[in-house]
Design a protein around this motif. Structure first.
Motif, PDB file in Angstrom:
ATOM      1  N   LEU A 148       8.003  27.193  70.398  1.00 31.62           N
ATOM      2  CA  LEU A 148       7.355  27.210  69.083  1.00 31.62           C
ATOM      3  C   LEU A 148       8.045  26.230  68.135  1.00 31.62           C
ATOM      4  N   ALA A 149       9.358  26.311  68.077  1.00 30.52           N
ATOM      5  CA  ALA A 149      10.116  25.411  67.193  1.00 30.52           C
ATOM      6  C   ALA A 149       9.921  23.961  67.614  1.00 30.52           C
ATOM      7  N   PHE A 150       9.904  23.714  68.908  1.00 31.52           N
ATOM      8  CA  PHE A 150       9.715  22.349  69.408  1.00 31.52           C
ATOM      9  C   PHE A 150       8.367  21.787  68.969  1.00 31.52           C
ATOM     10  N   SER A 151       7.364  22.635  68.919  1.00 27.53           N
ATOM     11  CA  SER A 151       6.047  22.152  68.499  1.00 27.53           C
ATOM     12  C   SER A 151       6.059  21.671  67.050  1.00 27.53           C
ATOM     13  N   TYR A 152       7.017  22.126  66.272  1.00 32.85           N
ATOM     14  CA  TYR A 152       7.151  21.684  64.878  1.00 32.85           C
ATOM     15  C   TYR A 152       8.090  20.486  64.749  1.00 32.85           C
ATOM     16  N   VAL A 153       9.285  20.572  65.342  1.00 31.91           N
ATOM     17  CA  VAL A 153      10.317  19.560  65.083  1.00 31.91           C
ATOM     18  C   VAL A 153      10.351  18.443  66.114  1.00 31.91           C
ATOM     19  N   LYS A 154       9.707  18.607  67.253  1.00 36.41           N
ATOM     20  CA  LYS A 154       9.582  17.569  68.294  1.00 36.41           C
ATOM     21  C   LYS A 154      10.927  17.076  68.827  1.00 36.41           C
ATOM     22  N   ASP A 155      11.940  17.944  68.815  1.00 36.83           N
ATOM     23  CA  ASP A 155      13.257  17.592  69.342  1.00 36.83           C
ATOM     24  C   ASP A 155      13.859  18.866  69.932  1.00 36.83           C
ATOM     25  N   ALA A 156      14.194  18.825  71.221  1.00 33.22           N
ATOM     26  CA  ALA A 156      14.636  20.027  71.926  1.00 33.22           C
ATOM     27  C   ALA A 156      15.907  20.627  71.327  1.00 33.22           C
ATOM     28  N   GLU A 157      16.889  19.785  71.002  1.00 38.48           N
ATOM     29  CA  GLU A 157      18.150  20.300  70.464  1.00 38.48           C
ATOM     30  C   GLU A 157      17.966  20.907  69.072  1.00 38.48           C
ATOM     31  N   ILE A 158      17.183  20.259  68.247  1.00 36.53           N
ATOM     32  CA  ILE A 158      16.930  20.792  66.906  1.00 36.53           C
ATOM     33  C   ILE A 158      16.131  22.093  67.016  1.00 36.53           C
ATOM     34  N   ALA A 159      15.188  22.145  67.963  1.00 40.90           N
ATOM     35  CA  ALA A 159      14.418  23.373  68.170  1.00 40.90           C
ATOM     36  C   ALA A 159      15.355  24.531  68.535  1.00 40.90           C
ATOM     37  N   LYS A 160      16.327  24.265  69.390  1.00 41.69           N
ATOM     38  CA  LYS A 160      17.299  25.304  69.767  1.00 41.69           C
ATOM     39  C   LYS A 160      18.115  25.736  68.546  1.00 41.69           C
ATOM     40  N   ASP A 161      18.472  24.784  67.697  1.00 44.60           N
ATOM     41  CA  ASP A 161      19.206  25.122  66.468  1.00 44.60           C
ATOM     42  C   ASP A 161      18.364  26.010  65.550  1.00 44.60           C
ATOM     43  N   MET A 162      17.076  25.696  65.442  1.00 45.34           N
ATOM     44  CA  MET A 162      16.188  26.493  64.598  1.00 45.34           C
ATOM     45  C   MET A 162      16.123  27.934  65.114  1.00 45.34           C
ATOM     46  N   VAL A 163      16.048  28.085  66.429  1.00 49.70           N
ATOM     47  CA  VAL A 163      15.972  29.419  67.023  1.00 49.70           C
ATOM     48  C   VAL A 163      17.296  30.157  66.841  1.00 49.70           C
ATOM     49  N   GLN A 164      18.384  29.428  66.947  1.00 49.93           N
ATOM     50  CA  GLN A 164      19.690  30.054  66.698  1.00 49.93           C
ATOM     51  C   GLN A 164      19.742  30.591  65.259  1.00 49.93           C
ATOM     52  N   ASN A 165      19.263  29.808  64.313  1.00 46.55           N
ATOM     53  CA  ASN A 165      19.195  30.266  62.917  1.00 46.55           C
ATOM     54  C   ASN A 165      18.298  31.493  62.786  1.00 46.55           C
ATOM     55  N   THR A 166      17.203  31.500  63.551  1.00 45.35           N
ATOM     56  CA  THR A 166      16.296  32.654  63.539  1.00 45.35           C
ATOM     57  C   THR A 166      17.033  33.907  63.996  1.00 45.35           C
ATOM     58  N   PHE A 167      17.795  33.791  65.074  1.00 49.96           N
ATOM     59  CA  PHE A 167      18.513  34.950  65.592  1.00 49.96           C
ATOM     60  C   PHE A 167      19.608  35.420  64.628  1.00 49.96           C
ATOM     61  N   ILE A 168      20.221  34.496  63.926  1.00 54.70           N
ATOM     62  CA  ILE A 168      21.229  34.874  62.926  1.00 54.70           C
ATOM     63  C   ILE A 168      20.559  35.679  61.807  1.00 54.70           C
ATOM     64  N   LYS A 169      19.417  35.179  61.327  1.00 56.14           N
ATOM     65  CA  LYS A 169      18.693  35.902  60.268  1.00 56.14           C
ATOM     66  C   LYS A 169      18.201  37.258  60.778  1.00 56.14           C
ATOM     67  N   CYS A 170      17.757  37.276  62.001  1.00 52.20           N
ATOM     68  CA  CYS A 170      17.301  38.533  62.598  1.00 52.20           C
ATOM     69  C   CYS A 170      18.445  39.541  62.609  1.00 52.20           C
ATOM     70  N   TYR A 171      19.615  39.120  63.051  1.00 54.49           N
ATOM     71  CA  TYR A 171      20.772  40.014  63.127  1.00 54.49           C
ATOM     72  C   TYR A 171      21.152  40.545  61.749  1.00 54.49           C
ATOM     73  N   LYS A 172      21.156  39.635  60.777  1.00 52.44           N
ATOM     74  CA  LYS A 172      21.539  40.035  59.424  1.00 52.44           C
ATOM     75  C   LYS A 172      20.531  40.984  58.785  1.00 52.44           C
ATOM     76  N   ASN A 173      19.253  40.840  59.151  1.00 53.75           N
ATOM     77  CA  ASN A 173      18.197  41.591  58.455  1.00 53.75           C
ATOM     78  C   ASN A 173      17.509  42.652  59.310  1.00 53.75           C
ATOM     79  N   ILE A 174      18.011  42.896  60.502  1.00 47.22           N
ATOM     80  CA  ILE A 174      17.340  43.849  61.396  1.00 47.22           C
ATOM     81  C   ILE A 174      17.264  45.251  60.777  1.00 47.22           C
ATOM     82  N   ASP A 175      18.248  45.604  59.955  1.00 47.39           N
ATOM     83  CA  ASP A 175      18.236  46.921  59.307  1.00 47.39           C
ATOM     84  C   ASP A 175      17.073  47.060  58.322  1.00 47.39           C
ATOM     85  N   SER A 176      16.641  45.937  57.757  1.00 46.19           N
ATOM     86  CA  SER A 176      15.559  46.001  56.772  1.00 46.19           C
ATOM     87  C   SER A 176      14.178  45.805  57.414  1.00 46.19           C
TER      88      SER A 176
END
Length: 175
Positions: free
Chosen positions: A24-52
């Protein structure tokens, strides 16, 4: 939710949705490494906000929304715009500067290869494109095209064989 439960939940989520989110991220940013970074950020936000998380929607939709927002924020960022400008300037400068004979020949050869690939039947052309140009592996291609992995491997092998014979034929006729 205590820390151990959050850790286990995040691990399960990463395993279950990681590859989908990268695509999904790759379809937006067109770069595999940046897409992985975006997903890593997603998981960080998920971890921080899973309680809410209220479970009004599926967790998958929530993760997709976070990933899309991460990608959109990245594409609006100063860093991305500067990289894009530098890339544009470099490409423009290269096209203005006189090319060496080798560069001209390489460009010609690449165009020939693209034309040859374009002449392949659709079922071969699409696996070649996804494998070589989108850098997807066989399993990912199988999911995208909704075909078995072995079919992807067979089509890639047959496409390579056809390309080799087409290129050899073109070289023979060109002499």
């Amino acid at each position: 939710m205590d820390r151990e439960e959050k850790d286990l939940m995040l691990e399960k989520i990463m395993i279950e949705y990681g590859n989908e989110l990268v695509r999904l991220a790759f379809s937006y940013v067109k770069d595999a490494e940046i897409a992985k970074d975006m997903v890593q950020n997603t998981f960080i936000k998920c971890y921080k906000n899973i309680d809410s998380f209220r479970y009004d929607a599926e967790i998958k939709t929530w993760l997709y929304r976070i990933t899309i927002n991460e990608c959109k924020d990245y594409l609006k960022s100063w860093h991305y715009k500067m990289v894009a400008v530098k890339s544009f300037i470099n490409e423009t400068a290269k096209s203005i500067l006189p090319s060496t004979e080798k560069e001209v020949m390489d460009k010609y050869k690449n165009e020939e290869i693209k034309d040859t690939i374009s002449s392949l039947p659709k079922m071969y052309r699409e696996v070649v494109y996804l494998y070589y140009y989108d850098s997807l592996n066989s399993e990912e291609i199988a999911k995208v095209l909704d075909i078995p992995v072995n079919t992807v491997k067979t089509r890639l092998r047959r496409a390579k064989q056809r390309l080799e014979s087409m290129i050899e034929e073109a070289e023979f006729n060109g002499r």
